[in-house]
Design a protein around this motif. Structure first.
Motif, PDB file in Angstrom:
ATOM      1  N   LEU A 102      40.120  47.624  47.095  1.00  0.00           N
ATOM      2  CA  LEU A 102      38.617  47.001  47.239  1.00  0.00           C
ATOM      3  C   LEU A 102      38.505  46.520  45.664  1.00  0.00           C
ATOM      4  CD1 LEU A 102      36.709  49.487  49.098  1.00  0.00           C
ATOM      5  CD2 LEU A 102      37.462  47.296  49.836  1.00  0.00           C
ATOM      6  N   THR A 103      39.067  45.362  45.483  1.00  0.00           N
ATOM      7  CA  THR A 103      39.305  44.960  43.917  1.00  0.00           C
ATOM      8  C   THR A 103      37.784  44.365  43.285  1.00  0.00           C
ATOM      9  OG1 THR A 103      40.027  42.488  45.005  1.00  0.00           O
ATOM     10  CG2 THR A 103      41.506  44.359  43.995  1.00  0.00           C
ATOM     11  N   ARG A 104      36.996  44.276  44.126  1.00  0.00           N
ATOM     12  CA  ARG A 104      35.428  43.621  43.717  1.00  0.00           C
ATOM     13  C   ARG A 104      34.430  44.672  43.842  1.00  0.00           C
ATOM     14  NH1 ARG A 104      35.961  40.706  40.280  1.00  0.00           N
ATOM     15  NH2 ARG A 104      33.575  39.820  40.654  1.00  0.00           N
ATOM     16  N   LYS A 105      34.732  45.946  43.891  1.00  0.00           N
ATOM     17  CA  LYS A 105      34.093  47.243  43.992  1.00  0.00           C
ATOM     18  C   LYS A 105      33.059  47.110  42.713  1.00  0.00           C
ATOM     19  CE  LYS A 105      34.081  51.973  45.261  1.00  0.00           C
ATOM     20  NZ  LYS A 105      34.565  53.301  45.547  1.00  0.00           N
ATOM     21  N   GLY A 106      31.632  47.233  43.069  1.00  0.00           N
ATOM     22  CA  GLY A 106      30.553  47.349  42.112  1.00  0.00           C
ATOM     23  C   GLY A 106      30.623  45.741  41.371  1.00  0.00           C
ATOM     24  N   GLN A 107      31.196  44.710  41.849  1.00  0.00           N
ATOM     25  CA  GLN A 107      31.210  43.270  41.140  1.00  0.00           C
ATOM     26  C   GLN A 107      30.985  42.318  42.369  1.00  0.00           C
ATOM     27  OE1 GLN A 107      34.539  42.924  38.298  1.00  0.00           O
ATOM     28  NE2 GLN A 107      35.358  44.556  39.636  1.00  0.00           N
ATOM     29  N   SER A 108      30.523  41.342  41.988  1.00  0.00           N
ATOM     30  CA  SER A 108      30.104  39.887  42.839  1.00  0.00           C
ATOM     31  C   SER A 108      31.020  39.422  43.554  1.00  0.00           C
ATOM     32  CB  SER A 108      29.316  39.098  42.143  1.00  0.00           C
ATOM     33  OG  SER A 108      29.117  37.952  42.746  1.00  0.00           O
ATOM     34  N   PHE A 109      31.143  38.927  44.529  1.00  0.00           N
ATOM     35  CA  PHE A 109      32.154  38.240  45.208  1.00  0.00           C
ATOM     36  C   PHE A 109      31.456  37.046  45.937  1.00  0.00           C
ATOM     37  CE2 PHE A 109      35.447  37.312  48.593  1.00  0.00           C
ATOM     38  CZ  PHE A 109      36.472  37.013  47.766  1.00  0.00           C
ATOM     39  N   GLY A 232      30.425  22.800  41.797  1.00  0.00           N
ATOM     40  CA  GLY A 232      30.099  22.948  40.426  1.00  0.00           C
ATOM     41  C   GLY A 232      29.700  24.531  40.065  1.00  0.00           C
ATOM     42  N   ALA A 233      29.390  25.222  41.199  1.00  0.00           N
ATOM     43  CA  ALA A 233      29.310  26.615  41.047  1.00  0.00           C
ATOM     44  C   ALA A 233      30.801  27.341  40.614  1.00  0.00           C
ATOM     45  CB  ALA A 233      28.439  27.223  42.100  1.00  0.00           C
ATOM     46  N   PRO A 234      30.715  28.455  39.798  1.00  0.00           N
ATOM     47  CA  PRO A 234      31.998  29.119  39.594  1.00  0.00           C
ATOM     48  C   PRO A 234      32.801  29.351  40.836  1.00  0.00           C
ATOM     49  CG  PRO A 234      30.358  29.802  38.249  1.00  0.00           C
ATOM     50  CD  PRO A 234      29.713  29.070  38.921  1.00  0.00           C
ATOM     51  N   GLY A 235      31.903  29.774  41.777  1.00  0.00           N
ATOM     52  CA  GLY A 235      32.720  30.388  43.017  1.00  0.00           C
ATOM     53  C   GLY A 235      32.743  29.245  44.231  1.00  0.00           C
TER      54      GLY A 235
END
Length: 299
Positions: A102-109, A232-235
Motif C-alpha cells: 500500500l504505497t500510498r498509505k496515509g497519503q493522497s492518490f 494542469g493538475a499534478p494528478g
C-alpha cells in the motif's frame, strides 16, 4: 409396499436437479490457509487460500482477487471478500485473496499527486499481483490448482492493478518475461481501468467480466481523467475504463460481460452478490469451457 417405496424414492430423486460443479454450492469450505508470497520493502506480503472441503478433484480452477482501497487501505480479510472466496470454493474453485504494497498509505492518490507517481503505484501493485499468481502456480501441486485455468480479479485499485498487469504488461512490468508461464483465462473487474487500452491486442485480449457505474467519479467508466482531475493538475492522468476496454475486446472478437449501472458512481466497486450466479455462469461457459459470448447488461 417395498417396491412402491423404491419407486417413490426414484421418482423424487429424478425430480431433484443434479448439482453442477462451478455453478452450485456443493462443498463446505476449509479454513483459509495463509502464506507469504513475497517480502518487499521489509514487508511480508501474504495471501489467504480458500479450498473446497473433502474435494477429491486432483486440480481445481483458481480465482485470485485483489482488494481495493486507493492503494492506501483495504484488506484481503474484508468480510465481503471472504464471503466471495467462500462462495467460489463452495462451487469447486480454489479462491485466493491477496495483500500487496500500500504505497500510498496515509497519503493522497488524488489530483494533487503527480501522474508519474500514479503510474509507479500501478506498476508496483501489478508486480505484486503477478508475483502472487506466480507463487500459486509454483505451488499448484500443493494446493491442487490447475495452472491452465486461472481467473484474476480486483476491486477499484485492485482492479486497476490486475487490468494493467493483464492488458498493459509492457507499461507495467519491468520483466514481463518473468511471468511468461502464467496462463490467465479471464478477468473479473469491479470499477477498474487501464492506463492505455491501445496496448490491448490479440495476444493479450483475455475475456473479462466488468462492473462499473457510468458516473464513477474516481475510476472512469469509459475514457476520462483519473478522479476527474482538471487538465494542469499534478494528478491529471487519462485512463480507459470498463466501457473502453470492452469496446476493444469487441473489436478483437473476444468474449466479455459488461454490467453498466446508469448514473452509478464508485459504489459499484463492491462485490455484486446479487449478480454472482450470472457471473459464475459466465466463468464456467467462457473462462473454463471457451464459449464465445459478448454481453452487455444495463441496470
Amino acid at each position: 409396499m417395498r417396491y412402491f417405496l423404491s419407486f417413490c424414492f426414484l421418482f423424487i430423486y429424478c425430480l431433484c436437479p443434479a448439482q453442477e460443479r462451478f455453478l452450485d454450492n456443493i462443498f463446505e469450505v476449509d479454513p483459509a490457509i495463509t502464506e507469504t508470497y513475497a517480502t518487499k520493502d521489509g514487508e511480508a506480503l501474504k495471501l489467504d487460500i480458500y479450498t473446497p472441503k473433502n474435494d477429491t478433484a486432483r486440480s481445481r480452477p483458481l480465482i485470485v482477487f485483489m482488494h481495493g482501497g486507493g492503494f492506501s487501505g483495504g484488506s484481503r480479510t474484508h468480510e465481503d471478500l471472504v464471503k466471495f472466496s467462500q462462495q467460489a470454493s463452495r462451487k469447486g474453485y480454489v479462491a485466493v485473496q491477496i495483500s500487496y504494497r500500500l504505497t500510498r498509505k496515509g497519503q493522497s492518490f488524488g489530483c494533487d499527486y503527480e501522474a508519474s507517481g500514479k503510474i509507479e503505484t500501478f506498476q508496483k501493485a501489478a508486480e505484486d499481483f503477478m508475483d502472487a499468481v506466480q507463487f500459486l502456480v509454483t505451488n499448484a501441486d500443493k494446493y491442487r490448482i490447475d495452472p491452465q485455468q486461472i481467473i484474476v480479479g480486483g476491486s477499484s485499485a485492485g482492479a486497476e492493478a490486475v487490468l494493467n498487469a493483464v492488458y498493459n504488461p509492457q507499461l507495467m512490468l519491468s520483466e514481463p518475461n518473468k511471468y511468461q508461464d502464467i496462463d490467465i483465462d479471464g478477468v473479473f473487474s469491479l470499477a477498474g481501468a487501464v492506463v492505455d487500452a491501445r496496448y490491448l491486442t490479440s495476444k493479450n485480449a483475455v475475456p473479462g467480466v466488468f462492473f462499473h457505474g457510468t458516473k464513477d467519479n474516481l475510476v472512469p467508466y469509459a475514457t476520462a481523467p483519473h478522479h476527474l482531475c482538471e487538465p494542469g493538475a499534478p494528478g491529471y492522468l487519462m485512463l480507459d475504463g470498463s466501457k473502453t476496454i470492452v469496446q476493444k475486446l469487441k473489436e478483437l472478437n473476444t468474449s466479455y460481460l459488461l454490467y453498466s449501472f446508469e448514473g452509478g458512481k464508485h459504489e459499484h466497486s463492491g462485490v455484486p452478490f446479487n449478480e454472482l450466479d450470472n457471473v459464475f455462469d459466465f466463468f464456467q461457459r467462457v473462462f473454463l469451457n471457451n464459449e464465445q459470448l459478448q454481453m452487455e447488461v444495463w441496470r
